[in-house]
Design an enzyme around this catalytic site. Sequence first.
Site, PDB file in Angstrom:
ATOM      1  N   HIS A 209       0.818  -1.216   0.000  1.00 56.86           N
ATOM      2  CA  HIS A 209       0.000   0.000   0.000  1.00 56.86           C
ATOM      3  C   HIS A 209       0.849   1.261   0.000  1.00 56.86           C
ATOM      4  O   HIS A 209       0.324   2.355  -0.043  1.00 56.86           O
ATOM      5  CB  HIS A 209      -0.888   0.027   1.250  1.00 56.86           C
TER       6      HIS A 209
HETATM    7  C1  UD1 Z   1      -1.813   5.346   5.849  1.00 53.65           C
HETATM    8  C2  UD1 Z   1      -0.534   5.925   6.432  1.00 53.65           C
HETATM    9  C3  UD1 Z   1       0.591   4.902   6.272  1.00 53.65           C
HETATM   10  C4  UD1 Z   1       0.195   3.580   6.889  1.00 53.65           C
HETATM   11  C5  UD1 Z   1      -1.131   3.109   6.329  1.00 53.65           C
HETATM   12  C6  UD1 Z   1      -1.586   1.877   7.039  1.00 53.65           C
HETATM   13  C7  UD1 Z   1      -0.123   8.351   6.296  1.00 53.65           C
HETATM   14  C8  UD1 Z   1       0.589   9.401   5.575  1.00 53.65           C
HETATM   15  N1  UD1 Z   1      -0.122   7.133   5.731  1.00 53.65           N
HETATM   16  O1  UD1 Z   1      -1.592   5.115   4.454  1.00 53.65           O
HETATM   17  O2  UD1 Z   1       1.759   5.386   6.931  1.00 53.65           O
HETATM   18  O3  UD1 Z   1       1.201   2.642   6.599  1.00 53.65           O
HETATM   19  O4  UD1 Z   1      -2.122   4.133   6.504  1.00 53.65           O
HETATM   20  O5  UD1 Z   1      -2.497   1.144   6.277  1.00 53.65           O
HETATM   21  O6  UD1 Z   1      -0.667   8.576   7.341  1.00 53.65           O
HETATM   22  N2  UD1 Z   1      -9.102   4.476   1.801  1.00 53.65           N
HETATM   23  C9  UD1 Z   1     -10.326   3.865   1.776  1.00 53.65           C
HETATM   24  N3  UD1 Z   1     -10.871   3.482   2.983  1.00 53.65           N
HETATM   25  C10 UD1 Z   1     -10.275   3.686   4.164  1.00 53.65           C
HETATM   26  C11 UD1 Z   1      -9.020   4.324   4.172  1.00 53.65           C
HETATM   27  C12 UD1 Z   1      -8.441   4.709   2.985  1.00 53.65           C
HETATM   28  O7  UD1 Z   1     -10.925   3.668   0.731  1.00 53.65           O
HETATM   29  O8  UD1 Z   1     -10.819   3.299   5.213  1.00 53.65           O
HETATM   30  C13 UD1 Z   1      -8.490   4.856   0.488  1.00 53.65           C
HETATM   31  C14 UD1 Z   1      -8.803   6.279   0.066  1.00 53.65           C
HETATM   32  O9  UD1 Z   1      -8.925   6.296  -1.327  1.00 53.65           O
HETATM   33  C15 UD1 Z   1      -7.549   7.024   0.458  1.00 53.65           C
HETATM   34  C16 UD1 Z   1      -6.465   5.986   0.251  1.00 53.65           C
HETATM   35  O10 UD1 Z   1      -7.068   4.746   0.605  1.00 53.65           O
HETATM   36  O11 UD1 Z   1      -7.340   8.181  -0.323  1.00 53.65           O
HETATM   37  C17 UD1 Z   1      -5.237   6.211   1.084  1.00 53.65           C
HETATM   38  O12 UD1 Z   1      -5.573   6.314   2.469  1.00 53.65           O
HETATM   39  P1  UD1 Z   1      -4.638   7.157   3.486  1.00 53.65           P
HETATM   40  O13 UD1 Z   1      -5.136   6.986   4.851  1.00 53.65           O
HETATM   41  O14 UD1 Z   1      -4.448   8.537   2.984  1.00 53.65           O
HETATM   42  O15 UD1 Z   1      -3.236   6.476   3.315  1.00 53.65           O
HETATM   43  P2  UD1 Z   1      -2.799   4.966   3.446  1.00 53.65           P
HETATM   44  O16 UD1 Z   1      -2.213   4.564   2.162  1.00 53.65           O
HETATM   45  O17 UD1 Z   1      -3.910   4.176   4.023  1.00 53.65           O
HETATM   46  N1  UDP Z   2      -3.196  -6.408   8.739  1.00 56.09           N
HETATM   47  C1  UDP Z   2      -4.440  -7.011   8.948  1.00 56.09           C
HETATM   48  N2  UDP Z   2      -5.174  -7.386   7.840  1.00 56.09           N
HETATM   49  C2  UDP Z   2      -4.725  -7.202   6.576  1.00 56.09           C
HETATM   50  C3  UDP Z   2      -3.450  -6.608   6.383  1.00 56.09           C
HETATM   51  C4  UDP Z   2      -2.729  -6.219   7.490  1.00 56.09           C
HETATM   52  O1  UDP Z   2      -4.849  -7.213  10.086  1.00 56.09           O
HETATM   53  O2  UDP Z   2      -5.444  -7.563   5.625  1.00 56.09           O
HETATM   54  C5  UDP Z   2      -2.416  -5.967   9.917  1.00 56.09           C
HETATM   55  C6  UDP Z   2      -1.067  -6.613  10.065  1.00 56.09           C
HETATM   56  O3  UDP Z   2      -1.160  -7.776  10.858  1.00 56.09           O
HETATM   57  C7  UDP Z   2      -0.233  -5.521  10.715  1.00 56.09           C
HETATM   58  C8  UDP Z   2      -0.901  -4.228  10.284  1.00 56.09           C
HETATM   59  O4  UDP Z   2      -2.164  -4.591   9.745  1.00 56.09           O
HETATM   60  O5  UDP Z   2      -0.302  -5.606  12.128  1.00 56.09           O
HETATM   61  C9  UDP Z   2      -0.069  -3.553   9.230  1.00 56.09           C
HETATM   62  O6  UDP Z   2      -0.789  -2.481   8.693  1.00 56.09           O
HETATM   63  P1  UDP Z   2      -0.419  -1.795   7.332  1.00 56.09           P
HETATM   64  O7  UDP Z   2       0.379  -2.697   6.492  1.00 56.09           O
HETATM   65  O8  UDP Z   2      -1.677  -1.254   6.772  1.00 56.09           O
HETATM   66  O9  UDP Z   2       0.432  -0.521   7.802  1.00 56.09           O
HETATM   67  P2  UDP Z   2       1.980  -0.297   8.158  1.00 56.09           P
HETATM   68  O10 UDP Z   2       2.377  -1.279   9.188  1.00 56.09           O
HETATM   69  O11 UDP Z   2       2.746  -0.392   6.893  1.00 56.09           O
HETATM   70  O12 UDP Z   2       1.989   1.118   8.646  1.00 56.09           O
END
Ligand code: UD1
Ligand code: UDP
Length: 440
Positions: A209
């Site tokens: 992601h």
């Molecule tokens: C965010 C964090 C990242 C973390 C990740 C965990 C920042 C800058 N990034 O990235 O560090 O590793 O979360 O997963 O804070 N969206 C949905 N539904 C949701 C949430 C997001 O559809 O519930 C979609 C939206 O289109 C959104 C995109 O995902 O624009 C990105 O979401 P965002 O929270 O901005 O960043 P992540 O890539 O999730």
């Molecule tokens: N995770 C989960 N379900 C999923 C993918 C990830 O429960 O389908 C959990 C995983 O076990 C880990 C956390 O989400 O603890 C990691 O989150 P993510 O990769 O979104 O964010 P990051 O750690 O890169 O910030």
Amino acid sequence: MKIAIVLGTRPEIIKMAPIIDEITKRDMDVVLIHTGQHYDKEMSDNFFKDLEIPLPDYNISVGSASHGKQTGLVMEGIEDILINEKPDIVLVQGDTNAVLAGSLVAAKLHIAVGHVEAGLRSFDDTMPEEINRKVSDVCSAMYFIPTEDAAINLLAENISHKKMIITGNSVVDACFRHLEIAKKREIEEESLREIDFDNLDNVITLTMHRAENVDDETRLKGIINALKELTETNIIFPIHPRTQKTLQNFGLYDELDSLDHIHMVKPLGYLDFLVLQSNSDLILTDSGGLQEEAITLDVPALTLRYNTERPETVTAGGNILVGADTDVIVGFVRKILEDDDFAESMKSAKNPYGDGTSAIRTLDAIEKFYEEGLLTIEAPDDIMTSFKRKMAVVNEDITVAEFEDRYCALIHLVYNNEEMLFPHDDLNLKNLMIAYDKYN
Ligand code: UD1
Ligand code: UDP
């Protein structure tokens, strides 16, 4: 004592859960503030249920937006809540926009900030997370640091070791606590339940992601081409909403979904996901949390990045950085699946993130700081007559704590020849080189 916790995304809920549990056990007041950055049931609500933690007291419901807009709106929301709730400390976790907003607002209100998982550095300022973690570390009064290497990153930024507590990572607490529960109950997600792990070879858990991968068409195609080539494997791919959207935008989703060896499923709940990871032969990911969980669960990890703020996993031998290069990814996947000795050496890598007592260590330290009045943020009232930064080779038999006390000093860096050491209070400084601040 009242502790406010700011969280906004899936990994923060997971890694804060053991800390919330520990606060509850100690009968302290806790205020949970959800920024609403993650809002889908699969990215938020399900984790409160799986990890059995109370629902948030506040949800700012910010939703998705650009970094500036999202951070700004969340700051406004958090400010009102903190003024009203007056907590003794605000805890943030990791490196998301929730961490940036929570740390900045609390620090400006002179409320102590405790940064959980502090000190990580990728040294790549194009990552939004690198900016967030650095800003949070500037604002914090307490640092809960997973490893000594991460603590040394903070020392090099002139942060006082007296505010640092090496705790391990609370992801290990969460993993240990929930894995057994997860294995005993039936898998919840139907599409995962249909997968017969006992009769499946070469199982790979895949997640990605990271903006620098999934928003970049060249990198994304580099990874996708590797997946397409690995037809002898079974790739289970719980897809993050961001990745689903960009794969669709680049017109790559349908082709990937049509491949027999790639099983695309919704983002999984934590318990289902632990079962999936522990049944995998390897983990292919750009996630921060998965790099830590892989080494905790003894599963080899290949990280789809060119750098990592978790270098300890690589040094320990459990994780290899493969970037987004098709041939490198395919090469290492096959090496792990075909070379048992190689796979075994990765599986037996020592976990650098502690023994699952991170939440206890965190709360012990918060209680101690509170009792000693160290959570009160106020301007110093001693008149400073002089302040000097110095270096020296110590020739006395003296510990760090004794040196600081005797010479009115704060030690920043300690070198044993080329190696940098953490200045633990009982470290004997004889013949070591130190850099220190001297107050009078
Ligand atoms: C965010 C964090 C990242 C973390 C990740 C965990 C920042 C800058 N990034 O990235 O560090 O590793 O979360 O997963 O804070 N969206 C949905 N539904 C949701 C949430 C997001 O559809 O519930 C979609 C939206 O289109 C959104 C995109 O995902 O624009 C990105 O979401 P965002 O929270 O901005 O960043 P992540 O890539 O999730
Ligand atoms: N995770 C989960 N379900 C999923 C993918 C990830 O429960 O389908 C959990 C995983 O076990 C880990 C956390 O989400 O603890 C990691 O989150 P993510 O990769 O979104 O964010 P990051 O750690 O890169 O910030």
